[in-house]
Motif scaffolding. Structure first.
Motif, short mmCIF file in Angstrom:
data_model
loop_
_atom_site.label_atom_id
_atom_site.label_comp_id
_atom_site.label_asym_id
_atom_site.label_seq_id
_atom_site.Cartn_x
_atom_site.Cartn_y
_atom_site.Cartn_z
N VAL A 161 -3.83 16.14 9.91
CA VAL A 161 -3.90 15.55 8.57
C VAL A 161 -4.65 14.23 8.70
O VAL A 161 -4.21 13.33 9.41
CB VAL A 161 -2.49 15.31 8.00
N ASP A 162 -5.78 14.10 8.02
CA ASP A 162 -6.61 12.91 8.16
C ASP A 162 -7.05 12.40 6.79
O ASP A 162 -7.53 13.18 5.96
CB ASP A 162 -7.84 13.22 9.02
N ARG A 163 -6.84 11.11 6.56
CA ARG A 163 -7.27 10.45 5.33
C ARG A 163 -6.73 11.14 4.08
O ARG A 163 -7.43 11.34 3.10
CB ARG A 163 -8.80 10.37 5.26
N SER A 191 -3.59 8.12 6.90
CA SER A 191 -3.05 8.69 5.68
C SER A 191 -1.98 7.79 5.09
O SER A 191 -1.32 7.02 5.81
CB SER A 191 -2.46 10.09 5.98
N ASN A 192 -1.78 7.89 3.79
CA ASN A 192 -0.83 7.05 3.07
C ASN A 192 0.31 7.89 2.50
O ASN A 192 0.08 8.97 1.95
CB ASN A 192 -1.52 6.31 1.92
N PHE A 193 1.54 7.36 2.63
CA PHE A 193 2.73 8.00 2.07
C PHE A 193 3.40 6.99 1.15
O PHE A 193 3.89 5.96 1.61
CB PHE A 193 3.69 8.42 3.19
N THR A 194 3.42 7.28 -0.15
CA THR A 194 3.89 6.31 -1.13
C THR A 194 4.84 6.95 -2.13
O THR A 194 4.51 7.96 -2.76
CB THR A 194 2.70 5.69 -1.90
N GLY A 195 6.03 6.38 -2.26
CA GLY A 195 6.95 6.78 -3.31
C GLY A 195 7.49 8.19 -3.21
O GLY A 195 7.91 8.77 -4.22
N ASN A 196 7.52 8.76 -2.02
CA ASN A 196 8.13 10.08 -1.84
C ASN A 196 9.65 9.94 -1.75
O ASN A 196 10.16 8.89 -1.33
CB ASN A 196 7.56 10.73 -0.58
N ALA A 219 3.36 4.02 5.53
CA ALA A 219 4.46 4.70 4.83
C ALA A 219 5.16 3.71 3.92
O ALA A 219 5.64 2.67 4.36
CB ALA A 219 5.45 5.29 5.83
N ARG A 220 5.21 4.02 2.64
CA ARG A 220 5.93 3.19 1.68
C ARG A 220 6.77 4.12 0.81
O ARG A 220 6.51 4.29 -0.37
CB ARG A 220 4.97 2.38 0.81
#
Length: 233
Positions: A161-163, A191-196, A219-220
């Motif tokens: 998993v990229d970008r 990669s960005n993880f937000t609000g999961n 990761a947020r």
């Protein structure tokens, strides 16, 4: 070649609700819409045996599989390249949008997975068995499942998993964005993880003897973001 076509409300009892590609054949599908198709597996497109398929600039909306692979299913030793495509509101038990099985290989780039649903796991993409999947520059938003909402990796599958961006995906129990299980392997970069949101591991969960490598990832999410367990739930 299939170009600028529309497939609506087609039904197959077993597989490949709109298009089936078999044996050693090759198919190119561009700028086409798949809406409201239904099948047991691969509700819109099924790719079998050692077939090769390219899907570019297509839309898959509100397709339904009664078992797996709500929009596209790639099986056996087949290969698929999916680019610049939109998967919205597709539904299956596992693999709400895309399912990859056996030793199939799939490359996915610049695509959108939005509001897909799975009744068990993997509302976005499921990589099973010995499959290999590469996902780049794609977004996963608002997908829902009891666990492993956007991407699930099982067996000895390998996924990169990229970008990519994972935003506001929701799981009832485990892994709001991505789950890695069994002896599988995932490499996640830039990669960005937000609000999961999930009960455990709201961004990424790693279980059993699986391996996950994360580089330059932000990761947020709503809890710790990454969890690791020795046994599956």
């Amino acid at each position: 070649m299939i170009d600028s076509c529309s497939f609506k409300h087609n039904t197959a009892e077993f597989s490949d609700g709109a298009v089936g590609v078999y044996d050693s054949s090759k198919a190119v599908i561009t700028r086409s819409n798949f809406t409201g198709n239904t099948a047991g597996t691969g509700a819109a497109v099924g790719v079998w045996a050692s077939a090769q398929v390219t899907i570019d600039g297509c839309s898959f909306q509100h397709n339904t599989a009664t078992t797996t692979d709500g929009a596209v299913g790639v099986y056996d030793s087949s290969e698929a390249v999916i680019t610049r495509s939109n998967f919205t509101g597709n539904t299956a038990s596992t693999g709400g949008a895309v399912g990859v099985w056996a030793s199939a290989q799939v490359n996915i780039g610049s695509s959108v997975f939005k509001r897909n649903n799975a009744s068990t796991s993997g509302a976005g993409i499921v990589a099973q068995e010995r499959s290999q999947v590469s996902i780049s520059q794609s977004t996963f938003t608002g997908n829902t499942a009891p666990k492993d909402t956007s991407v699930v990796v099982t067996g000895t599958a390998q996924v990169t998993v990229d970008r990519c961006s994972f935003q506001h995906n929701t799981a009832e129990s485990y892994e709001g964005a991505m789950g890695v299980y069994d002896s599988s392997k995932a490499v996640i970069t830039r990669s960005n993880f937000t609000g999961n949101a999930a009960g455990t591991g709201s961004a990424v969960g790693v279980w059993a003897s699986a391996q996950a490598y994360k580089r330059k990832r932000r990761a947020r999410s709503l809890s710790a973001g990454v969890s690791s367990k020795e046994t599956q739930p």
